[in-house]
Enzyme design. Sequence first.
Site, PDB file in Angstrom:
ATOM      1  N   HIS A 134       0.848  -1.207   0.000  1.00  0.00           N
ATOM      2  CA  HIS A 134       0.000   0.000   0.000  1.00  0.00           C
ATOM      3  C   HIS A 134       0.871   1.240   0.000  1.00  0.00           C
ATOM      4  O   HIS A 134       2.084   1.168   0.154  1.00  0.00           O
ATOM      5  CB  HIS A 134      -0.997  -0.019   1.161  1.00  0.00           C
ATOM      6  CG  HIS A 134      -0.395   0.167   2.519  1.00  0.00           C
ATOM      7  ND1 HIS A 134       0.404  -0.770   3.114  1.00  0.00           N
ATOM      8  CD2 HIS A 134      -0.501   1.187   3.412  1.00  0.00           C
ATOM      9  CE1 HIS A 134       0.764  -0.343   4.315  1.00  0.00           C
ATOM     10  NE2 HIS A 134       0.245   0.842   4.517  1.00  0.00           N
ATOM     11  N   HIS A 144       4.742  -4.558  10.719  1.00  0.00           N
ATOM     12  CA  HIS A 144       5.154  -3.827  11.936  1.00  0.00           C
ATOM     13  C   HIS A 144       5.283  -4.774  13.126  1.00  0.00           C
ATOM     14  O   HIS A 144       4.546  -5.762  13.224  1.00  0.00           O
ATOM     15  CB  HIS A 144       4.126  -2.752  12.311  1.00  0.00           C
ATOM     16  CG  HIS A 144       4.105  -1.574  11.390  1.00  0.00           C
ATOM     17  ND1 HIS A 144       4.921  -0.479  11.555  1.00  0.00           N
ATOM     18  CD2 HIS A 144       3.352  -1.318  10.290  1.00  0.00           C
ATOM     19  CE1 HIS A 144       4.675   0.407  10.598  1.00  0.00           C
ATOM     20  NE2 HIS A 144       3.726  -0.085   9.804  1.00  0.00           N
ATOM     21  N   HIS A 159      -7.434  -0.295   5.415  1.00  0.00           N
ATOM     22  CA  HIS A 159      -6.386   0.569   5.988  1.00  0.00           C
ATOM     23  C   HIS A 159      -6.131   1.706   5.004  1.00  0.00           C
ATOM     24  O   HIS A 159      -6.201   2.878   5.345  1.00  0.00           O
ATOM     25  CB  HIS A 159      -5.141  -0.276   6.240  1.00  0.00           C
ATOM     26  CG  HIS A 159      -3.943   0.481   6.705  1.00  0.00           C
ATOM     27  ND1 HIS A 159      -3.853   1.019   7.967  1.00  0.00           N
ATOM     28  CD2 HIS A 159      -2.775   0.800   6.076  1.00  0.00           C
ATOM     29  CE1 HIS A 159      -2.667   1.632   8.086  1.00  0.00           C
ATOM     30  NE2 HIS A 159      -2.008   1.508   6.952  1.00  0.00           N
ATOM     31  N   HIS A 199       1.479   3.945   1.803  1.00  0.00           N
ATOM     32  CA  HIS A 199       2.051   4.745   2.889  1.00  0.00           C
ATOM     33  C   HIS A 199       3.578   4.812   2.800  1.00  0.00           C
ATOM     34  O   HIS A 199       4.240   3.843   2.420  1.00  0.00           O
ATOM     35  CB  HIS A 199       1.622   4.201   4.255  1.00  0.00           C
ATOM     36  CG  HIS A 199       0.202   4.544   4.586  1.00  0.00           C
ATOM     37  ND1 HIS A 199      -0.546   3.823   5.480  1.00  0.00           N
ATOM     38  CD2 HIS A 199      -0.602   5.542   4.137  1.00  0.00           C
ATOM     39  CE1 HIS A 199      -1.757   4.360   5.565  1.00  0.00           C
ATOM     40  NE2 HIS A 199      -1.817   5.399   4.751  1.00  0.00           N
ATOM     41  N   ASP A 215      -0.223  -3.643   6.421  1.00  0.00           N
ATOM     42  CA  ASP A 215      -0.846  -3.074   7.622  1.00  0.00           C
ATOM     43  C   ASP A 215      -2.315  -3.475   7.719  1.00  0.00           C
ATOM     44  O   ASP A 215      -3.143  -2.707   8.230  1.00  0.00           O
ATOM     45  CB  ASP A 215      -0.750  -1.537   7.601  1.00  0.00           C
ATOM     46  CG  ASP A 215       0.666  -1.031   7.806  1.00  0.00           C
ATOM     47  OD1 ASP A 215       1.573  -1.847   8.058  1.00  0.00           O
ATOM     48  OD2 ASP A 215       0.867   0.202   7.712  1.00  0.00           O
ATOM     49  N   ASP A 228       5.960   4.751   4.901  1.00  0.00           N
ATOM     50  CA  ASP A 228       6.818   3.804   5.634  1.00  0.00           C
ATOM     51  C   ASP A 228       6.882   2.443   4.926  1.00  0.00           C
ATOM     52  O   ASP A 228       7.579   1.541   5.382  1.00  0.00           O
ATOM     53  CB  ASP A 228       6.381   3.654   7.102  1.00  0.00           C
ATOM     54  CG  ASP A 228       4.986   3.078   7.264  1.00  0.00           C
ATOM     55  OD1 ASP A 228       4.041   3.601   6.626  1.00  0.00           O
ATOM     56  OD2 ASP A 228       4.829   2.111   8.029  1.00  0.00           O
ATOM     57  N   HIS A 229       6.190   2.322   3.778  1.00  0.00           N
ATOM     58  CA  HIS A 229       6.229   1.083   2.987  1.00  0.00           C
ATOM     59  C   HIS A 229       6.854   1.285   1.605  1.00  0.00           C
ATOM     60  O   HIS A 229       7.205   0.324   0.943  1.00  0.00           O
ATOM     61  CB  HIS A 229       4.815   0.496   2.843  1.00  0.00           C
ATOM     62  CG  HIS A 229       4.214   0.167   4.177  1.00  0.00           C
ATOM     63  ND1 HIS A 229       4.049  -1.111   4.632  1.00  0.00           N
ATOM     64  CD2 HIS A 229       3.795   0.979   5.185  1.00  0.00           C
ATOM     65  CE1 HIS A 229       3.548  -1.079   5.871  1.00  0.00           C
ATOM     66  NE2 HIS A 229       3.379   0.173   6.217  1.00  0.00           N
TER      67      HIS A 229
HETATM   68 FE    FE Z   1       2.846   0.978   8.069  1.00  0.00          FE
HETATM   69 ZN    ZN Z   2       0.142   1.864   6.471  1.00  0.00          ZN
END
Ligand code: FE
Ligand code: ZN
Length: 260
Positions: free
Chosen positions: A52, A171, A112, A54, A133, A56-57
Amino acid sequence: MEISPLHAFSDNYIWALRQGDKVAVVDPGEAGPVLDYLQQTGTQLCAILITHRHNDHIGGVSELLAHAAVPVYGPAAEQAKINMLTHTLNDGDTVKLPALDAEFQVLDVGGHTLGHIAYVGKADGHTVVFCGDTLFAGGCGRIFEGTPQQMFASLSKLAALPADTRVYCAHEYTQSNLKFAMAVEPSNAALQARNQAVARLRAANLATVPSLLADELATNPFLRSTAPEVIAAARQFSKDETLQEPVQIFAAIREWKNVF
Ligand code: FE
Ligand code: ZN
């Protein structure tokens, strides 16, 4: 295929999938840990998989592409937000990675984010799922873009995978997730045992991921909307004694977690 966690930021896992000297990575939020791994193992990057949009990915993708022009797979529905995708994926698609002798089925698990996907494959004779996530060990992702109905449907798809599926989430949130789970379902013996096992792993600074889907089904409150104690907790939190439908129970438990 060997699957290793690469630590990124404070609690992200980038999953490195290795066969011989070839490696694919899932959700490289940072390039550094991937480049270090490639160098230490003398391997080459052959593909990037994204669950996805985001940061942080995906934050490390551009830098990785500067080192190796590899295919980047990700959700078609988030193509506009992930501009480095070379292959866009929809529910039911297959991703073939011949260099790893691996193949993944794509599941739409929106909620999410709207376009969130998961990758289901095989490793060492087990089913494995890279679910970003969506499903976490002991918990689930926040519903940032979708509806509780959509997230519930997505989690139900993951819950229907074989019970010995290894769940590779993105995570290390397990300990805090289980603290919440204990508040929801304090008399669940499997949960109590898992909570203690996870506390021991974390005290030794060890990863609690991947988890086993069977353990999620037995202890994760977001997969347990029909368990009497979970139903009671949802009713108590929402102050609505009429709650009964699993999706309503799920939605109430998710709301409680948001403020826990
Ligand atoms: Fe994340
Ligand atoms: Zn995420």
